[in-house]
Design a protein around this motif. Sequence first.
Motif, PDB file in Angstrom:
ATOM      1  N   LEU A 133     -10.495   1.480   7.985  1.00 29.28           N
ATOM      2  CA  LEU A 133      -9.547   1.796   9.063  1.00 29.28           C
ATOM      3  C   LEU A 133      -8.256   1.001   8.913  1.00 29.28           C
ATOM      4  O   LEU A 133      -7.157   1.542   9.067  1.00 29.28           O
ATOM      5  CB  LEU A 133     -10.197   1.528  10.420  1.00 29.28           C
ATOM      6  CG  LEU A 133     -11.336   2.465  10.822  1.00 29.28           C
ATOM      7  CD1 LEU A 133     -11.942   2.030  12.146  1.00 29.28           C
ATOM      8  CD2 LEU A 133     -10.839   3.910  10.917  1.00 29.28           C
ATOM      9  N   TYR A 134      -8.390  -0.302   8.626  1.00 30.69           N
ATOM     10  CA  TYR A 134      -7.182  -1.105   8.444  1.00 30.69           C
ATOM     11  C   TYR A 134      -6.391  -0.632   7.224  1.00 30.69           C
ATOM     12  O   TYR A 134      -5.147  -0.599   7.237  1.00 30.69           O
ATOM     13  CB  TYR A 134      -7.540  -2.585   8.300  1.00 30.69           C
ATOM     14  CG  TYR A 134      -6.332  -3.458   8.067  1.00 30.69           C
ATOM     15  CD1 TYR A 134      -5.491  -3.805   9.115  1.00 30.69           C
ATOM     16  CD2 TYR A 134      -6.002  -3.897   6.783  1.00 30.69           C
ATOM     17  CE1 TYR A 134      -4.363  -4.580   8.897  1.00 30.69           C
ATOM     18  CE2 TYR A 134      -4.881  -4.672   6.559  1.00 30.69           C
ATOM     19  CZ  TYR A 134      -4.066  -5.010   7.621  1.00 30.69           C
ATOM     20  OH  TYR A 134      -2.935  -5.768   7.407  1.00 30.69           O
ATOM     21  N   LEU A 183       1.454   1.773  10.424  1.00 30.21           N
ATOM     22  CA  LEU A 183       1.211   1.615  11.855  1.00 30.21           C
ATOM     23  C   LEU A 183       0.834   0.189  12.248  1.00 30.21           C
ATOM     24  O   LEU A 183       1.109  -0.239  13.368  1.00 30.21           O
ATOM     25  CB  LEU A 183       0.094   2.572  12.296  1.00 30.21           C
ATOM     26  CG  LEU A 183       0.364   4.063  12.078  1.00 30.21           C
ATOM     27  CD1 LEU A 183      -0.846   4.894  12.475  1.00 30.21           C
ATOM     28  CD2 LEU A 183       1.595   4.506  12.869  1.00 30.21           C
ATOM     29  N   TYR A 184       0.220  -0.540  11.337  1.00 28.67           N
ATOM     30  CA  TYR A 184      -0.229  -1.897  11.680  1.00 28.67           C
ATOM     31  C   TYR A 184      -0.364  -2.707  10.400  1.00 28.67           C
ATOM     32  O   TYR A 184      -0.881  -2.218   9.395  1.00 28.67           O
ATOM     33  CB  TYR A 184      -1.574  -1.848  12.400  1.00 28.67           C
ATOM     34  CG  TYR A 184      -2.130  -3.204  12.796  1.00 28.67           C
ATOM     35  CD1 TYR A 184      -1.553  -3.942  13.815  1.00 28.67           C
ATOM     36  CD2 TYR A 184      -3.228  -3.739  12.129  1.00 28.67           C
ATOM     37  CE1 TYR A 184      -2.060  -5.184  14.178  1.00 28.67           C
ATOM     38  CE2 TYR A 184      -3.744  -4.982  12.482  1.00 28.67           C
ATOM     39  CZ  TYR A 184      -3.154  -5.695  13.510  1.00 28.67           C
ATOM     40  OH  TYR A 184      -3.659  -6.927  13.861  1.00 28.67           O
ATOM     41  N   ARG A 185       0.121  -3.958  10.469  1.00 30.52           N
ATOM     42  CA  ARG A 185       0.009  -4.857   9.318  1.00 30.52           C
ATOM     43  C   ARG A 185      -0.181  -6.276   9.825  1.00 30.52           C
ATOM     44  O   ARG A 185       0.611  -6.759  10.637  1.00 30.52           O
ATOM     45  CB  ARG A 185       1.252  -4.770   8.427  1.00 30.52           C
ATOM     46  CG  ARG A 185       1.236  -5.775   7.285  1.00 30.52           C
ATOM     47  CD  ARG A 185       2.489  -5.654   6.425  1.00 30.52           C
ATOM     48  NE  ARG A 185       2.593  -6.744   5.464  1.00 30.52           N
ATOM     49  CZ  ARG A 185       1.961  -6.780   4.296  1.00 30.52           C
ATOM     50  NH1 ARG A 185       1.170  -5.776   3.947  1.00 30.52           N
ATOM     51  NH2 ARG A 185       2.112  -7.802   3.471  1.00 30.52           N
ATOM     52  N   THR A 226       0.843  -1.204   0.000  1.00 31.05           N
ATOM     53  CA  THR A 226       0.000   0.000   0.000  1.00 31.05           C
ATOM     54  C   THR A 226       0.872   1.246   0.000  1.00 31.05           C
ATOM     55  O   THR A 226       2.028   1.217   0.439  1.00 31.05           O
ATOM     56  CB  THR A 226      -0.920   0.009   1.225  1.00 31.05           C
ATOM     57  OG1 THR A 226      -0.120  -0.135   2.408  1.00 31.05           O
ATOM     58  CG2 THR A 226      -1.928  -1.118   1.172  1.00 31.05           C
ATOM     59  N   ASP A 227       0.309   2.336  -0.472  1.00 28.63           N
ATOM     60  CA  ASP A 227       1.031   3.606  -0.559  1.00 28.63           C
ATOM     61  C   ASP A 227       0.229   4.682   0.156  1.00 28.63           C
ATOM     62  O   ASP A 227      -0.967   4.834  -0.111  1.00 28.63           O
ATOM     63  CB  ASP A 227       1.236   3.995  -2.028  1.00 28.63           C
ATOM     64  CG  ASP A 227       2.027   5.273  -2.178  1.00 28.63           C
ATOM     65  OD1 ASP A 227       1.399   6.354  -2.293  1.00 28.63           O
ATOM     66  OD2 ASP A 227       3.258   5.205  -2.177  1.00 28.63           O
ATOM     67  N   PRO A 228       0.837   5.439   1.095  1.00 27.25           N
ATOM     68  CA  PRO A 228       0.087   6.458   1.841  1.00 27.25           C
ATOM     69  C   PRO A 228      -0.560   7.505   0.930  1.00 27.25           C
ATOM     70  O   PRO A 228      -1.687   7.944   1.183  1.00 27.25           O
ATOM     71  CB  PRO A 228       1.144   7.092   2.752  1.00 27.25           C
ATOM     72  CG  PRO A 228       2.234   6.084   2.850  1.00 27.25           C
ATOM     73  CD  PRO A 228       2.235   5.337   1.554  1.00 27.25           C
TER      74      PRO A 228
END
Length: 365
Positions: free
Chosen positions: A283-284, A292-294, A199-201
């Motif tokens: 959210l995920y 932050l979370y994966r 994923t890319d921000p």
Amino acid sequence: HGETEMRAELNMNSSSSDVNQSSSPFCLLGLGYSHTLNTCVLEAAVILFLTILIISGNLMVIFVFHCAPLLHHHTTSHFIQTMAYADLLVGVSCLVPSLSLLHYLKGLDEELTCQVFGYLVSVLKSVSMVSLACISIDRYIAVTQPFSYATLVTPCRLRVCICLIWLYSALIFLPSFFGWGKPGYHGDIFRWCATSWQTDPGFSSFIVAVLYAPAALTVCFTYGSIFRICRQHTREITQRHARFGPQGNERGERGEGCPDKRYAMVLFRITSVFYVLWMPYILYFLLESAGLYRHLVASFLTTWLAISNSFCNCLIYSLSNSVFRKGLGRLFRQLCSPCQGLGCCMEGKKGPALPRPRPAPACHV
């Protein structure tokens, strides 16, 4: 010399284990894998179950709309049918990961299959999301401008709007094919999607800004305004009734309250369930994009929870709308009757002729 032989043997064992791991089926959950079945049993069962529910539920919605002419009196029925067709295609596309888990798609390029599948499902769910926003706008216009509604919302404009929904949804996810980010986790059932497609921000923020946030804000504003207007309308009728007593058509108005409120409630339930099921996924999506979370299991569960909404739409509509329930009962009766099939449906339509609106003289947008 003995240490050299031991190291060589360890290297051979590790390389053989890597080969076995690469040849073994990829399973996000890491549960339910059996070497005798050679498949991820749990994942395949979940996806196949949802696939059957989605396809059968949306086929039912499409057939009921085909057999119940009264449903076409609402302009929102065009958007509901658009959602039904999009959700039906979601169910059909879910056959791809199901067949992949069952090792029926070994010859396909995993990277290309993963990208195409993730893109298509993202586009189809975007169509559902934008359609819900358009439904809320349609109901808002019907409540706020009832006298000019027929001139503002024409069949031609509805068709143009539906075409724009599909075009817009197809364009906003297109940059993912050119290396800018990942549209979603729908393809993570494939190893390449889960491990190599990151994923890319920037792309995630772009999708939130042009799709998720505008759709959610539109729905909140329009339905909030509809319920506020209906509550004010009901209060005014009650005050007039208390002051002057029931008079003529006020008695009917008081019993009916706001004519569009009940129909708006049905659509509001569909929209609410849509966002409740999609919120964990969104959210995920944001958390992983921000680094932050994966977690692979979290991506699988949130993705297929969101996809399950494709079945919930038809379920809520069938339970909430009285005309739809009558059409559903009529469809079942016709299927069980001796003449069977959709031919009865067409004969049923030829019964009592309903007044038809005059056709628009031209297609003016």
